[in-house]
Design a protein around this motif. Structure first.
Motif, PDB file in Angstrom:
ATOM      1  N   UNK A  60       0.837  -1.215   0.000  1.00 49.83           N
ATOM      2  CA  UNK A  60       0.000   0.000   0.000  1.00 49.83           C
ATOM      3  C   UNK A  60       0.864   1.255   0.000  1.00 49.83           C
ATOM      4  N   UNK A  61       1.938   1.251   0.759  1.00 55.10           N
ATOM      5  CA  UNK A  61       2.849   2.400   0.794  1.00 55.10           C
ATOM      6  C   UNK A  61       3.495   2.606  -0.570  1.00 55.10           C
ATOM      7  N   UNK A  62       3.929   1.532  -1.195  1.00 55.56           N
ATOM      8  CA  UNK A  62       4.562   1.633  -2.514  1.00 55.56           C
ATOM      9  C   UNK A  62       3.572   2.140  -3.551  1.00 55.56           C
ATOM     10  N   UNK A  63       2.356   1.654  -3.531  1.00 57.12           N
ATOM     11  CA  UNK A  63       1.352   2.092  -4.497  1.00 57.12           C
ATOM     12  C   UNK A  63       0.991   3.557  -4.286  1.00 57.12           C
ATOM     13  N   UNK A  64       0.866   3.975  -3.038  1.00 56.37           N
ATOM     14  CA  UNK A  64       0.560   5.372  -2.743  1.00 56.37           C
ATOM     15  C   UNK A  64       1.671   6.270  -3.245  1.00 56.37           C
ATOM     16  N   UNK A  65       2.919   5.866  -3.047  1.00 57.55           N
ATOM     17  CA  UNK A  65       4.059   6.667  -3.521  1.00 57.55           C
ATOM     18  C   UNK A  65       4.019   6.791  -5.037  1.00 57.55           C
ATOM     19  N   UNK A  66       3.678   5.708  -5.727  1.00 57.81           N
ATOM     20  CA  UNK A  66       3.615   5.755  -7.182  1.00 57.81           C
ATOM     21  C   UNK A  66       2.470   6.645  -7.658  1.00 57.81           C
ATOM     22  N   UNK A  67       1.342   6.607  -6.989  1.00 54.29           N
ATOM     23  CA  UNK A  67       0.193   7.410  -7.391  1.00 54.29           C
ATOM     24  C   UNK A  67       0.481   8.899  -7.279  1.00 54.29           C
ATOM     25  N   UNK A  68       1.330   9.290  -6.349  1.00 53.50           N
ATOM     26  CA  UNK A  68       1.608  10.694  -6.104  1.00 53.50           C
ATOM     27  C   UNK A  68       2.719  11.243  -6.992  1.00 53.50           C
ATOM     28  N   UNK A  69       3.403  10.405  -7.718  1.00 54.34           N
ATOM     29  CA  UNK A  69       4.493  10.858  -8.572  1.00 54.34           C
ATOM     30  C   UNK A  69       3.939  11.499  -9.833  1.00 54.34           C
ATOM     31  N   UNK A  70       4.221  12.778  -9.986  1.00 59.73           N
ATOM     32  CA  UNK A  70       3.786  13.501 -11.179  1.00 59.73           C
ATOM     33  C   UNK A  70       4.809  13.278 -12.283  1.00 59.73           C
ATOM     34  N   UNK A  71       4.337  13.009 -13.471  1.00 58.80           N
ATOM     35  CA  UNK A  71       5.219  12.785 -14.613  1.00 58.80           C
ATOM     36  C   UNK A  71       5.046  13.939 -15.589  1.00 58.80           C
ATOM     37  N   UNK A  72       6.178  14.534 -15.988  1.00 63.73           N
ATOM     38  CA  UNK A  72       6.159  15.662 -16.915  1.00 63.73           C
ATOM     39  C   UNK A  72       7.023  15.328 -18.121  1.00 63.73           C
ATOM     40  N   UNK A  73       6.445  15.456 -19.302  1.00 60.15           N
ATOM     41  CA  UNK A  73       7.167  15.255 -20.548  1.00 60.15           C
ATOM     42  C   UNK A  73       7.600  16.636 -21.031  1.00 60.15           C
ATOM     43  N   UNK A  74       8.865  16.964 -20.804  1.00 59.55           N
ATOM     44  CA  UNK A  74       9.364  18.306 -21.093  1.00 59.55           C
ATOM     45  C   UNK A  74       9.652  18.523 -22.571  1.00 59.55           C
ATOM     46  N   UNK A  75       9.399  19.744 -23.028  1.00 60.89           N
ATOM     47  CA  UNK A  75       9.788  20.144 -24.370  1.00 60.89           C
ATOM     48  C   UNK A  75      11.288  20.394 -24.380  1.00 60.89           C
ATOM     49  N   UNK A  76      11.881  20.292 -25.541  1.00 57.07           N
ATOM     50  CA  UNK A  76      13.317  20.526 -25.702  1.00 57.07           C
ATOM     51  C   UNK A  76      13.661  21.996 -25.514  1.00 57.07           C
ATOM     52  N   UNK A  77      14.883  22.230 -25.103  1.00 54.29           N
ATOM     53  CA  UNK A  77      15.376  23.607 -25.013  1.00 54.29           C
ATOM     54  C   UNK A  77      15.708  24.159 -26.392  1.00 54.29           C
ATOM     55  N   UNK A  78      15.685  23.290 -27.399  1.00 55.44           N
ATOM     56  CA  UNK A  78      15.922  23.681 -28.789  1.00 55.44           C
ATOM     57  C   UNK A  78      14.574  23.557 -29.510  1.00 55.44           C
ATOM     58  N   UNK A  79      13.946  24.689 -29.848  1.00 55.24           N
ATOM     59  CA  UNK A  79      12.595  24.652 -30.432  1.00 55.24           C
ATOM     60  C   UNK A  79      12.445  23.702 -31.622  1.00 55.24           C
ATOM     61  N   UNK A  80      13.439  23.602 -32.478  1.00 52.96           N
ATOM     62  CA  UNK A  80      13.319  22.727 -33.654  1.00 52.96           C
ATOM     63  C   UNK A  80      13.252  21.251 -33.267  1.00 52.96           C
ATOM     64  N   UNK A  81      13.660  20.914 -32.056  1.00 51.30           N
ATOM     65  CA  UNK A  81      13.628  19.515 -31.604  1.00 51.30           C
ATOM     66  C   UNK A  81      12.277  19.143 -30.990  1.00 51.30           C
ATOM     67  N   UNK A  82      11.386  20.104 -30.835  1.00 52.30           N
ATOM     68  CA  UNK A  82      10.088  19.817 -30.231  1.00 52.30           C
ATOM     69  C   UNK A  82       9.180  18.971 -31.122  1.00 52.30           C
ATOM     70  N   UNK A  83       9.538  18.817 -32.389  1.00 51.26           N
ATOM     71  CA  UNK A  83       8.770  17.968 -33.295  1.00 51.26           C
ATOM     72  C   UNK A  83       9.272  16.526 -33.301  1.00 51.26           C
ATOM     73  N   UNK A  84      10.323  16.231 -32.539  1.00 48.53           N
ATOM     74  CA  UNK A  84      10.857  14.863 -32.473  1.00 48.53           C
ATOM     75  C   UNK A  84       9.794  13.942 -31.872  1.00 48.53           C
ATOM     76  N   UNK A  85       9.821  12.664 -32.229  1.00 50.41           N
ATOM     77  CA  UNK A  85       8.813  11.732 -31.727  1.00 50.41           C
ATOM     78  C   UNK A  85       9.106  11.219 -30.307  1.00 50.41           C
ATOM     79  N   UNK A  86       9.853  11.989 -29.524  1.00 52.75           N
ATOM     80  CA  UNK A  86      10.184  11.623 -28.148  1.00 52.75           C
ATOM     81  C   UNK A  86      10.478  12.901 -27.367  1.00 52.75           C
TER      82      UNK A  86
END
Length: 150
Positions: free
Chosen positions: A17-43
């Motif tokens: 239960x502690x492990x599952x609660x910790x996982x539920x609270x983890x926010x995941x952010x998919x950051x854009x690149x610091x190089x604008x032209x790379x923001x169209x990459x498929x990752x």
């Protein structure tokens, strides 16, 4: 000391239960690149999960010059590390925040030369896995991905 099955079951349930609660609270952010032209990459160049940053693999492509770094494996390794530093800096991190590196060489015979450059930059000695693979993107000699912690 003998532990009852009931006590073991309670402890195991608490742990899960502690492990599952910790996982539920983890926010995941998919950051854009610091190089604008790379923001169209498929990752994403960096994905953040809590205080962990998972960086996409970097090759020795010099983005400012528009071509692969010169100097063979040593030149490419240095450029790869500069590329990693740029992504880390964008997230207010540095090489000292790196805890794990995965290194892919196109030729395992380049290991010694690569390591000569690598050890100059990764002085904290993060955990590392190194292997060779047949063929990397755009004919690169090396690719490195890292995990960093804030």
């Amino acid at each position: 000391m003998k532990i009852s099955a009931r006590l073991l079951s309670i402890a195991l349930t608490f742990f899960i239960c502690t492990a599952l609660t910790a996982q539920e609270k983890t926010e995941i952010t998919f950051h854009k690149s610091h190089i604008p032209s790379r923001n169209n990459a498929p990752f994403s160049e960096a994905v953040q999960a809590g205080n962990l940053f998972f960086l996409a693999g970097q090759i020795g492509f010099d983005r400012a010059a528009g071509y692969m770094a010169e100097g063979g494996i040593k030149g490419e390794t240095e450029q790869v590390i500069k590329n990693i530093q740029a992504v880390l800096k964008h997230h207010d991190l540095a090489l000292d925040n790196v805890v794990k590196c995965t290194v892919i060489l196109s030729d395992i015979e380049d290991f010694k030369a690569f390591n000569e450059v690598y050890t100059q930059y990764f002085t904290k000695k993060p955990a590392r896995t190194t292997f060779a693979a047949k063929g990397l993107a755009v004919g690169a000699k090396i690719e490195i991905e890292v995990i960093a912690v804030r």
